[in-house]
Design a protein around this motif. Structure first.
Motif, short mmCIF file in Angstrom:
data_model
loop_
_atom_site.label_atom_id
_atom_site.label_comp_id
_atom_site.label_asym_id
_atom_site.label_seq_id
_atom_site.Cartn_x
_atom_site.Cartn_y
_atom_site.Cartn_z
N HIS A 30 36.45 59.29 41.54
CA HIS A 30 37.66 58.52 41.80
C HIS A 30 37.30 57.04 41.74
CE1 HIS A 30 39.63 62.20 43.36
NE2 HIS A 30 38.44 62.44 43.91
N GLY A 31 38.12 56.25 41.07
CA GLY A 31 37.85 54.82 40.96
C GLY A 31 39.02 54.01 41.46
N LEU A 32 38.76 53.17 42.46
CA LEU A 32 39.81 52.32 43.02
C LEU A 32 39.70 50.92 42.46
CD1 LEU A 32 41.01 52.11 46.70
CD2 LEU A 32 40.56 50.03 45.41
N ARG A 33 40.79 50.44 41.90
CA ARG A 33 40.90 49.06 41.45
C ARG A 33 42.37 48.73 41.28
NH1 ARG A 33 38.03 48.02 35.93
NH2 ARG A 33 39.32 46.13 35.99
N ARG A 34 42.66 47.44 41.16
CA ARG A 34 44.07 47.06 41.01
C ARG A 34 44.60 47.47 39.63
NH1 ARG A 34 41.93 42.71 43.66
NH2 ARG A 34 41.65 41.58 41.70
N SER A 35 43.83 47.21 38.59
CA SER A 35 44.29 47.48 37.22
C SER A 35 43.63 48.75 36.70
CB SER A 35 43.96 46.29 36.32
OG SER A 35 42.61 45.89 36.47
N VAL A 36 44.21 49.89 37.07
CA VAL A 36 43.55 51.17 36.75
C VAL A 36 43.61 51.50 35.27
CG1 VAL A 36 43.85 52.16 39.05
CG2 VAL A 36 45.67 52.42 37.35
N GLU A 37 44.46 50.81 34.50
CA GLU A 37 44.53 51.10 33.07
C GLU A 37 43.21 50.73 32.38
OE1 GLU A 37 45.92 46.97 33.84
OE2 GLU A 37 46.43 48.95 34.65
N GLN A 38 42.38 49.96 33.04
CA GLN A 38 41.09 49.59 32.45
C GLN A 38 39.99 50.61 32.77
OE1 GLN A 38 40.01 45.42 33.05
NE2 GLN A 38 42.13 44.96 33.58
N LEU A 39 40.30 51.63 33.55
CA LEU A 39 39.29 52.63 33.90
C LEU A 39 39.02 53.57 32.73
CD1 LEU A 39 40.40 53.69 37.50
CD2 LEU A 39 38.32 52.42 36.88
N PRO A 40 37.77 54.01 32.57
CA PRO A 40 37.48 55.05 31.58
C PRO A 40 38.26 56.33 31.92
CG PRO A 40 35.46 54.03 32.38
CD PRO A 40 36.56 53.53 33.26
N ALA A 41 38.56 57.11 30.90
CA ALA A 41 39.41 58.29 31.08
C ALA A 41 38.79 59.33 32.01
CB ALA A 41 39.71 58.91 29.71
N VAL A 42 37.47 59.34 32.12
CA VAL A 42 36.81 60.37 32.95
C VAL A 42 36.87 60.04 34.45
CG1 VAL A 42 35.26 61.14 31.12
CG2 VAL A 42 34.56 59.26 32.64
N ILE A 43 37.37 58.85 34.78
CA ILE A 43 37.47 58.44 36.19
C ILE A 43 38.92 58.59 36.64
CG2 ILE A 43 37.20 56.53 37.82
CD1 ILE A 43 34.97 55.46 36.07
N ARG A 44 39.12 59.29 37.76
CA ARG A 44 40.48 59.48 38.28
C ARG A 44 40.98 58.18 38.90
NH1 ARG A 44 40.67 65.62 40.82
NH2 ARG A 44 39.58 66.64 39.07
N PRO A 45 42.10 57.66 38.40
CA PRO A 45 42.54 56.34 38.84
C PRO A 45 43.14 56.35 40.24
CG PRO A 45 44.13 57.28 37.30
CD PRO A 45 42.97 58.24 37.35
N VAL A 46 42.75 55.37 41.02
CA VAL A 46 43.33 55.13 42.34
C VAL A 46 43.75 53.66 42.37
CG1 VAL A 46 42.99 55.17 44.84
CG2 VAL A 46 41.85 56.88 43.39
N ALA A 47 45.01 53.41 42.10
CA ALA A 47 45.51 52.04 42.08
C ALA A 47 45.59 51.53 43.51
CB ALA A 47 46.89 51.98 41.42
N GLY A 48 44.91 50.43 43.78
CA GLY A 48 44.92 49.92 45.14
C GLY A 48 44.29 48.54 45.22
N ASP A 49 44.54 47.90 46.34
CA ASP A 49 44.05 46.54 46.57
C ASP A 49 43.24 46.54 47.87
OD1 ASP A 49 43.66 43.84 47.05
OD2 ASP A 49 45.66 43.27 46.38
N LEU A 50 41.98 46.19 47.77
CA LEU A 50 41.11 46.18 48.95
C LEU A 50 41.50 45.10 49.95
CD1 LEU A 50 37.72 46.75 47.09
CD2 LEU A 50 38.87 48.39 48.59
N GLN A 51 42.42 44.24 49.57
CA GLN A 51 42.85 43.18 50.47
C GLN A 51 44.21 43.48 51.10
OE1 GLN A 51 42.21 39.22 48.92
NE2 GLN A 51 40.47 39.90 47.68
N ARG A 52 44.69 44.70 50.93
CA ARG A 52 45.94 45.14 51.57
C ARG A 52 45.64 46.27 52.55
NH1 ARG A 52 50.85 43.89 49.20
NH2 ARG A 52 51.67 45.85 50.03
N ASP A 53 46.33 46.28 53.66
CA ASP A 53 46.03 47.27 54.70
C ASP A 53 46.48 48.67 54.34
OD1 ASP A 53 44.80 45.45 56.38
OD2 ASP A 53 46.65 44.92 57.42
N ASP A 54 47.56 48.80 53.57
CA ASP A 54 48.10 50.13 53.29
C ASP A 54 47.16 50.89 52.35
OD1 ASP A 54 49.10 47.93 51.67
OD2 ASP A 54 50.12 49.45 50.46
N CYS A 55 46.92 52.13 52.72
CA CYS A 55 46.05 52.98 51.91
C CYS A 55 46.69 53.29 50.57
CB CYS A 55 45.76 54.29 52.66
SG CYS A 55 44.59 55.37 51.80
#
Length: 284
Positions: A30-55
């Motif tokens: 699983h890969g967490l980042r804001r711009s998940v469209e840049q993730l390789p296809a083999v990584i499950r996208p987790v769109a998120g912001d480490l500077q926001r409290d909401d999971c």
């Protein structure tokens, strides 16, 4: 045997290269980042912001075997570093707790900038980490947060990462970059693929039951004086001119040792700047 799962929080360049390696081993990544469209296809996208409290909504609900915290600061000031490395890590620990997830180990990707040595000394994991600048001090604070989290944890202090897309030095050399030769300014570097490879190696070692220590330095085999690296690159690039400005003096000079990682069985694919930059220059 159950499939091993990992969350890479802050899944940028190094994290994506790590994810590709682990996915090839059959891991669920699983890969967490804001711009998940840049993730390789083999990584499950987790769109998120480490500077926001909401999971993040796509945060996985099941067990997570490993957490790799591999964030980068958006702003290179004290507030930006604190937000990325301390507060972001604290949020991720909160998200894990809220879901009852207990990774068997956390890897926190840190920096050799935690060391304040400037006289060309050899530095290893036991050397005093007494950086004077805010970046090193905040990174040390984040390391302590990881190590005191209640999870088994290791910090990985990466040195200067270079590789495809990270060609600042090549650009400077092409412009006639000058650097003093005396006293020598030692630099430490690691190819981006070796940075990802070291993280993958440590995770696999832990999975096998190998006892890991709480700190590793990620660096190639040959810390080198900057003027030597520049001279080698000038020859390879055919650069004969020098910039008009006087010699550049860069702060800091130390030689980092990878003996601890090597003792565990890791070896860099690019043992020095020569192999690493040669591979970059050979790219079309």
């Amino acid at each position: 045997m159950s499939i091993t799962s990992v969350m890479i929080a802050g899944c940028g360049d190094v994290g994506s290269r790590l994810g590709i390696r682990l996915a090839a081993l059959g891991w669920t990544v699983h890969g967490l980042r804001r711009s998940v469209e840049q993730l390789p296809a083999v990584i499950r996208p987790v769109a998120g912001d480490l500077q926001r409290d909401d999971c993040p909504a796509a945060w996985p609900g099941g067990a997570l075997d490993y957490l790799v915290y591999c964030a980068a600061a958006n702003a290179h000031d004290e507030a930006g570093y604190r937000a990325a490395y301390v507060e972001g890590l604290r949020r991720v620990f909160g998200w894990l707790a809220a879901r009852g997830q207990r990774p068997r180990r956390v890897l926190f990707v840190s920096s050799s900038g935690v060391y304040g040595q400037q006289g060309g000394e050899w530095v290893d994991e036991a050397s005093p980490a007494e950086a004077q600048g805010f970046s090193g001090r905040i990174m040390l604070e984040a390391e302590q947060l990881a190590l005191s989290s209640g999870f088994a944890a290791s910090v990985v202090r990466l040195t200067g990462i270079y590789g495809p897309g990270r060609q600042w030095l090549l650009s400077q050399v092409r412009q006639g970059y000058r650097v003093v030769a005396e006293p020598p300014l030692y630099g430490n570097r690691i190819h981006v693929d070796d940075a990802a490879g070291l993280l993958a190696f440590l995770l696999q070692a832990d999975q096998r039951g190998t006892a890991l220590q709480d700190c590793y330095i990620g660096v190639d085999d040959e810390p080198a004086p900057l003027h030597e690296v520049v001279a080698w690159l000038r020859a390879r690039l055919g650069v004969s001119h020098w910039a008009e400005q006087s010699s550049v003096r860069r702060a800091g000079s130390k030689r980092c040792s990878n003996a601890r990682a090597r003792a565990l069985g890791w070896a860099p694919q690019y043992p020095s700047y020569r192999e690493g930059y040669a591979s970059i220059l050979a790219e079309p």
